[in-house]
Design a protein around this motif. Structure first.
Motif, PDB file in Angstrom:
ATOM      1  N   TRP A 320       0.855  -1.215   0.000  1.00 18.76           N
ATOM      2  CA  TRP A 320       0.000   0.000   0.000  1.00 18.76           C
ATOM      3  C   TRP A 320       0.876   1.245   0.000  1.00 18.76           C
ATOM      4  O   TRP A 320       0.627   2.214  -0.730  1.00 18.76           O
ATOM      5  N   ALA A 321       1.930   1.213   0.839  1.00 21.75           N
ATOM      6  CA  ALA A 321       2.839   2.370   0.881  1.00 21.75           C
ATOM      7  C   ALA A 321       3.504   2.551  -0.474  1.00 21.75           C
ATOM      8  O   ALA A 321       3.655   3.680  -0.966  1.00 21.75           O
ATOM      9  N   GLY A 322       3.898   1.432  -1.096  1.00 24.12           N
ATOM     10  CA  GLY A 322       4.543   1.496  -2.418  1.00 24.12           C
ATOM     11  C   GLY A 322       3.641   2.142  -3.462  1.00 24.12           C
ATOM     12  O   GLY A 322       4.112   2.882  -4.339  1.00 24.12           O
ATOM     13  N   ILE A 323       2.341   1.889  -3.359  1.00 21.11           N
ATOM     14  CA  ILE A 323       1.395   2.544  -4.282  1.00 21.11           C
ATOM     15  C   ILE A 323       1.430   4.055  -4.049  1.00 21.11           C
ATOM     16  O   ILE A 323       1.565   4.853  -4.979  1.00 21.11           O
ATOM     17  N   ASN A 324       1.333   4.442  -2.787  1.00 20.49           N
ATOM     18  CA  ASN A 324       1.294   5.878  -2.492  1.00 20.49           C
ATOM     19  C   ASN A 324       2.614   6.571  -2.781  1.00 20.49           C
ATOM     20  O   ASN A 324       2.642   7.764  -3.085  1.00 20.49           O
ATOM     21  N   GLN A 325       3.714   5.825  -2.689  1.00 16.18           N
ATOM     22  CA  GLN A 325       5.018   6.412  -3.009  1.00 16.18           C
ATOM     23  C   GLN A 325       5.273   6.468  -4.514  1.00 16.18           C
ATOM     24  O   GLN A 325       6.285   7.003  -4.955  1.00 16.18           O
ATOM     25  N   GLY A 326       4.386   5.861  -5.298  1.00 16.83           N
ATOM     26  CA  GLY A 326       4.551   5.881  -6.761  1.00 16.83           C
ATOM     27  C   GLY A 326       5.498   4.806  -7.264  1.00 16.83           C
ATOM     28  O   GLY A 326       5.841   4.776  -8.445  1.00 16.83           O
ATOM     29  N   LEU A 327       5.885   3.890  -6.388  1.00 14.24           N
ATOM     30  CA  LEU A 327       6.807   2.824  -6.791  1.00 14.24           C
ATOM     31  C   LEU A 327       6.027   1.666  -7.414  1.00 14.24           C
ATOM     32  O   LEU A 327       6.463   1.063  -8.394  1.00 14.24           O
ATOM     33  N   VAL A 328       4.878   1.358  -6.845  1.00 11.90           N
ATOM     34  CA  VAL A 328       3.991   0.335  -7.423  1.00 11.90           C
ATOM     35  C   VAL A 328       3.040   1.070  -8.356  1.00 11.90           C
ATOM     36  O   VAL A 328       2.250   1.906  -7.929  1.00 11.90           O
ATOM     37  N   LYS A 329       3.128   0.740  -9.637  1.00 13.10           N
ATOM     38  CA  LYS A 329       2.400   1.532 -10.645  1.00 13.10           C
ATOM     39  C   LYS A 329       1.034   0.952 -10.991  1.00 13.10           C
ATOM     40  O   LYS A 329       0.183   1.658 -11.522  1.00 13.10           O
ATOM     41  N   VAL A 330       0.875  -0.357 -10.797  1.00 10.79           N
ATOM     42  CA  VAL A 330      -0.318  -1.038 -11.326  1.00 10.79           C
ATOM     43  C   VAL A 330      -0.836  -2.044 -10.295  1.00 10.79           C
ATOM     44  O   VAL A 330      -0.056  -2.731  -9.645  1.00 10.79           O
ATOM     45  N   VAL A 331      -2.174  -2.127 -10.186  1.00 11.91           N
ATOM     46  CA  VAL A 331      -2.794  -3.220  -9.432  1.00 11.91           C
ATOM     47  C   VAL A 331      -3.580  -4.072 -10.426  1.00 11.91           C
ATOM     48  O   VAL A 331      -4.568  -3.629 -11.016  1.00 11.91           O
ATOM     49  N   ALA A 332      -3.105  -5.291 -10.640  1.00 11.58           N
ATOM     50  CA  ALA A 332      -3.715  -6.231 -11.589  1.00 11.58           C
ATOM     51  C   ALA A 332      -4.341  -7.376 -10.796  1.00 11.58           C
ATOM     52  O   ALA A 332      -4.640  -7.224  -9.604  1.00 11.58           O
ATOM     53  N   THR A 333      -4.569  -8.520 -11.460  1.00 11.79           N
ATOM     54  CA  THR A 333      -5.114  -9.682 -10.722  1.00 11.79           C
ATOM     55  C   THR A 333      -4.279 -10.948 -10.859  1.00 11.79           C
ATOM     56  O   THR A 333      -4.311 -11.791  -9.981  1.00 11.79           O
ATOM     57  N   ASP A 334      -3.606 -11.151 -12.017  1.00 14.39           N
ATOM     58  CA  ASP A 334      -3.049 -12.473 -12.318  1.00 14.39           C
ATOM     59  C   ASP A 334      -4.171 -13.517 -12.279  1.00 14.39           C
ATOM     60  O   ASP A 334      -3.984 -14.635 -11.793  1.00 14.39           O
ATOM     61  N   HIS A 335      -5.340 -13.098 -12.772  1.00 14.70           N
ATOM     62  CA  HIS A 335      -6.511 -14.000 -12.782  1.00 14.70           C
ATOM     63  C   HIS A 335      -6.163 -15.303 -13.495  1.00 14.70           C
ATOM     64  O   HIS A 335      -5.852 -15.304 -14.681  1.00 14.70           O
ATOM     65  N   CYS A 336      -6.202 -16.403 -12.780  1.00 16.03           N
ATOM     66  CA  CYS A 336      -5.874 -17.709 -13.365  1.00 16.03           C
ATOM     67  C   CYS A 336      -6.694 -18.748 -12.600  1.00 16.03           C
ATOM     68  O   CYS A 336      -6.188 -19.424 -11.703  1.00 16.03           O
ATOM     69  N   PRO A 337      -7.995 -18.832 -12.925  1.00 17.82           N
ATOM     70  CA  PRO A 337      -8.908 -19.621 -12.095  1.00 17.82           C
ATOM     71  C   PRO A 337      -8.874 -21.112 -12.439  1.00 17.82           C
ATOM     72  O   PRO A 337      -8.652 -21.494 -13.595  1.00 17.82           O
ATOM     73  N   PHE A 338      -9.095 -21.917 -11.426  1.00 22.94           N
ATOM     74  CA  PHE A 338      -9.287 -23.358 -11.623  1.00 22.94           C
ATOM     75  C   PHE A 338     -10.448 -23.796 -10.750  1.00 22.94           C
ATOM     76  O   PHE A 338     -10.581 -23.329  -9.613  1.00 22.94           O
ATOM     77  N   GLN A 339     -11.260 -24.704 -11.286  1.00 20.02           N
ATOM     78  CA  GLN A 339     -12.351 -25.262 -10.485  1.00 20.02           C
ATOM     79  C   GLN A 339     -11.738 -26.055  -9.327  1.00 20.02           C
ATOM     80  O   GLN A 339     -10.601 -26.519  -9.399  1.00 20.02           O
ATOM     81  N   TRP A 340     -12.528 -26.236  -8.291  1.00 23.33           N
ATOM     82  CA  TRP A 340     -12.023 -26.962  -7.119  1.00 23.33           C
ATOM     83  C   TRP A 340     -11.541 -28.359  -7.516  1.00 23.33           C
ATOM     84  O   TRP A 340     -10.511 -28.846  -7.038  1.00 23.33           O
ATOM     85  N   GLU A 341     -12.265 -28.982  -8.426  1.00 24.85           N
ATOM     86  CA  GLU A 341     -11.842 -30.322  -8.866  1.00 24.85           C
ATOM     87  C   GLU A 341     -10.445 -30.278  -9.508  1.00 24.85           C
ATOM     88  O   GLU A 341      -9.653 -31.203  -9.342  1.00 24.85           O
ATOM     89  N   GLN A 342     -10.166 -29.210 -10.225  1.00 22.55           N
ATOM     90  CA  GLN A 342      -8.821 -29.074 -10.804  1.00 22.55           C
ATOM     91  C   GLN A 342      -7.784 -28.864  -9.698  1.00 22.55           C
ATOM     92  O   GLN A 342      -6.695 -29.441  -9.729  1.00 22.55           O
ATOM     93  N   LYS A 343      -8.120 -28.067  -8.716  1.00 23.36           N
ATOM     94  CA  LYS A 343      -7.205 -27.847  -7.594  1.00 23.36           C
ATOM     95  C   LYS A 343      -6.891 -29.175  -6.889  1.00 23.36           C
ATOM     96  O   LYS A 343      -5.792 -29.366  -6.355  1.00 23.36           O
ATOM     97  N   LEU A 344      -7.877 -30.091  -6.908  1.00 22.96           N
ATOM     98  CA  LEU A 344      -7.672 -31.381  -6.226  1.00 22.96           C
ATOM     99  C   LEU A 344      -6.645 -32.280  -6.921  1.00 22.96           C
ATOM    100  O   LEU A 344      -6.251 -33.314  -6.376  1.00 22.96           O
ATOM    101  N   MET A 345      -6.196 -31.871  -8.118  1.00 24.87           N
ATOM    102  CA  MET A 345      -5.092 -32.604  -8.759  1.00 24.87           C
ATOM    103  C   MET A 345      -3.881 -32.655  -7.814  1.00 24.87           C
ATOM    104  O   MET A 345      -3.031 -33.537  -7.934  1.00 24.87           O
ATOM    105  N   GLY A 346      -3.825 -31.706  -6.893  1.00 22.13           N
ATOM    106  CA  GLY A 346      -2.687 -31.662  -5.966  1.00 22.13           C
ATOM    107  C   GLY A 346      -3.085 -31.979  -4.538  1.00 22.13           C
ATOM    108  O   GLY A 346      -2.417 -31.536  -3.599  1.00 22.13           O
ATOM    109  N   LYS A 347      -4.140 -32.790  -4.368  1.00 28.63           N
ATOM    110  CA  LYS A 347      -4.599 -33.022  -2.980  1.00 28.63           C
ATOM    111  C   LYS A 347      -3.556 -33.776  -2.142  1.00 28.63           C
ATOM    112  O   LYS A 347      -3.520 -33.649  -0.918  1.00 28.63           O
ATOM    113  N   ASP A 348      -2.712 -34.566  -2.825  1.00 25.74           N
ATOM    114  CA  ASP A 348      -1.689 -35.326  -2.077  1.00 25.74           C
ATOM    115  C   ASP A 348      -0.292 -34.732  -2.252  1.00 25.74           C
ATOM    116  O   ASP A 348       0.686 -35.304  -1.765  1.00 25.74           O
TER     117      ASP A 348
END
Ligand code: URP
Ligand code: ZN
Ligand code: ZN
Length: 480
Positions: A320-348
């Motif tokens: 947050w401070a970096g945004i106000n100091q002008g050092l952080v220029k952008v707030v994005a998402t890195d949106h990369c969704p997976f259904q819960w079933e896909q997430k379960l590929m790594g349950k173990d």
């Protein structure tokens, strides 16, 4: 829909203007740009903003009364992954569902990442991504080109991408060895060529070798839960790579941009670089401002497995401070969704959980609610990091990212007081959980315009798939 944003289609009251395509008048909204804050009318003809002023005396086909509302430029999310092949599966939002969800949240343009297959050309990857996006997107979009194999052949393709395709940013990965990572030798070569052609190199800046070592160490000790995803990517892995990237960008003179920066160590590396008069642009993502690594201790911790991982509360304050100091220029998402079933590929085994989380729909409302409403950032800063800077940095300004005469009429009419609750049961992303389930937010996107057409009104998307256009971008120099 509140009466204050009702579209008036009564042509008796608002006779059509002569020529220039359908026209629309937005009356009495409080217009917020990165530098302005004033009440005025906006007159739109066809896809463009034609006039801005108090009590405009124009005839329009339709009017929207925006009294009491904020009017922002359409949001730009420069970091999304739609329909992306990754870790043995595909991200679950495609161009239709992803850009629709983005529009519901006030984001009118997204920039997605094309991934080169190692051993194949950049052009073949572009063709593949085009076949997924063309005719399917509802919102506007562009592409970054991720170079995963830089060699003499790839080098020859860079000029064509910048000059002909309007793709002027080239993404690199310093992690995901064997799949996406390039080494420093390739990085330097790419930077020299991209600089020569007028582009920018962007980076996932974490030390891939250190991370791979730690992943294997935890696995060999039988430590397999999502918490070990977090513990395999300590802050130093990001700080080290960020500093190395800044040095390489400075050495080559290539404009550089760090995507999804998460932590104090990495931001300090960038801050130190600026003290050496080096220039590297920084993006963070909404999740790193709002949620922290304690979530990995939950039973459903896989929902937040992403790279880099969520960090500590102290890192949120730094960002947050970096945004106000002008050092952080952008707030994005890195949106990369997976259904819960896909997430379960790594349950173990945490290392098999597809990395990424859904956020494309709620970036603007969360940033407004947690940032502006709670007094952490100003309204102008909100527009700067969510709309204007992404357009400037990636060569789309002033067509996108602001409210000005001649700009695309991409606009968000926003009720700053309406409260609502985020939930998978009401969101529009194609994913069966919300990373922000139950979060109460203040401020709601009411009406969204994309190139002069109403996209969102009355909680409905009224544009069809195929409306979204590919946006060719200009050359960039890393200065904004
Ligand atoms: O976890 C993430 N971030 N998934 C998407 C790929 C990337 O590294 O950006
Ligand atoms: Zn990444
Ligand atoms: Zn990403």
């Amino acid at each position: 829909m509140s009466s204050s944003t009702k579209i008036n289609t009564d042509s008796g009251l608002t006779p059509p203007s002569a020529g220039g395509g359908a026209s629309l008048l937005i009356k009495n909204g409080r217009i917020i740009t990165a530098s302005e804050d004033h009440i005025a009318d906006i007159f739109i003809e066809g896809e463009k903003i034609k006039a801005i002023g108090r009590d405009l005396q124009v005839e329009a086909d339709n009017t929207i009364d925006a009294a009491g509302m904020l009017v922002f430029p359409g949001g730009i999310d420069p970091h999304v992954h739609l329909d992306m092949p990754f870790m043995g599966t595909y991200s679950s939002d495609n161009y239709e569902t992803g850009t629709r969800a983005a529009l519901f949240g006030g984001t009118t343009t997204v920039i997605d990442f094309i991934l080169q297959k190692q051993g194949a050309s950049l052009q073949s990857a572009l063709d593949e991504w085009r076949s997924r996006a063309n005719g399917n997107a509802i919102g506007d979009y562009s592409f970054h080109m991720a170079v995963t194999d830089f060699n003499e052949n790839t080098k020859k393709e860079i000029k064509h991408f910048v000059e002909e395709e309007g793709i002027t940013s080239f993404k690199t990965f310093m992690a995901y060895k064997g799949a996406l990572m390039i080494d420093d030798r390739q990085m330097i070569g790419l930077m020299e060529e991209v600089k020569a052609q007028g582009g920018m190199v962007t980076v996932h800046a974490t030390n891939g070798d250190m991370i791979d070592y730690l992943i294997e160490k935890h696995r060999s000790e039988g430590k397999l839960s999502p918490l070990y995803h977090y513990l395999a990517q300590p802050e130093v892995t990001e700080a080290e790579a960020s500093e190395r990237f800044a040095d390489m960008a400075h050495y080559t003179g290539c404009p550089g941009y760090i995507v999804h920066l998460t932590c104090e160590g990495a931001l300090n590396a960038v801050r130190n670089a600026t003290r050496r008069n080096q220039n590297v642009l920084v993006e963070t993502c909404i999740q790193y401002l709002l949620i922290d690594a304690s979530l990995y201790e939950r039973e459903d911790g896989a929902k937040w497995v992403m790279s880099p991982p969520l960090r500590e509360k102290k890192d949120q304050e730094t960002l947050w401070a970096g945004i106000n100091q002008g050092l952080v220029k952008v707030v994005a998402t890195d949106h990369c969704p997976f259904q819960w079933e896909q997430k379960l590929m790594g349950k173990d085994d945490f290392s098999k959980i597809p990395n990424g989380h859904p956020a494309i729909e709620h970036r603007m409302e969360l940033l407004y609610s947690e940032g502006v409403h709670k007094g952490k950032i100003t309204l102008n800063k909100f527009v700067e990091v969510a709309c204007t800077n992404p357009a400037k940095i990636f060569g789309m300004f002033p067509k996108k990212g602001t409210i000005g005469i001649g700009s695309d009429a991409d606009l968000v009419i926003f009720d700053p007081y309406e409260k609502h609750t985020i939930s998978a049961s009401t969101h529009h992303m194609n994913v069966d959980y919300s990373a922000y389930e139950g979060w109460e937010v203040t401020g709601k996107v009411k009406t969204v315009l994309l190139r002069g057409k109403v996209a969102i009104t009355d909680n409905k998307c009224i544009l069809d798939k195929g409306y979204g256009q590919f946006i060719k971008r200009s050359k960039v120099d890393g200065k904004i």
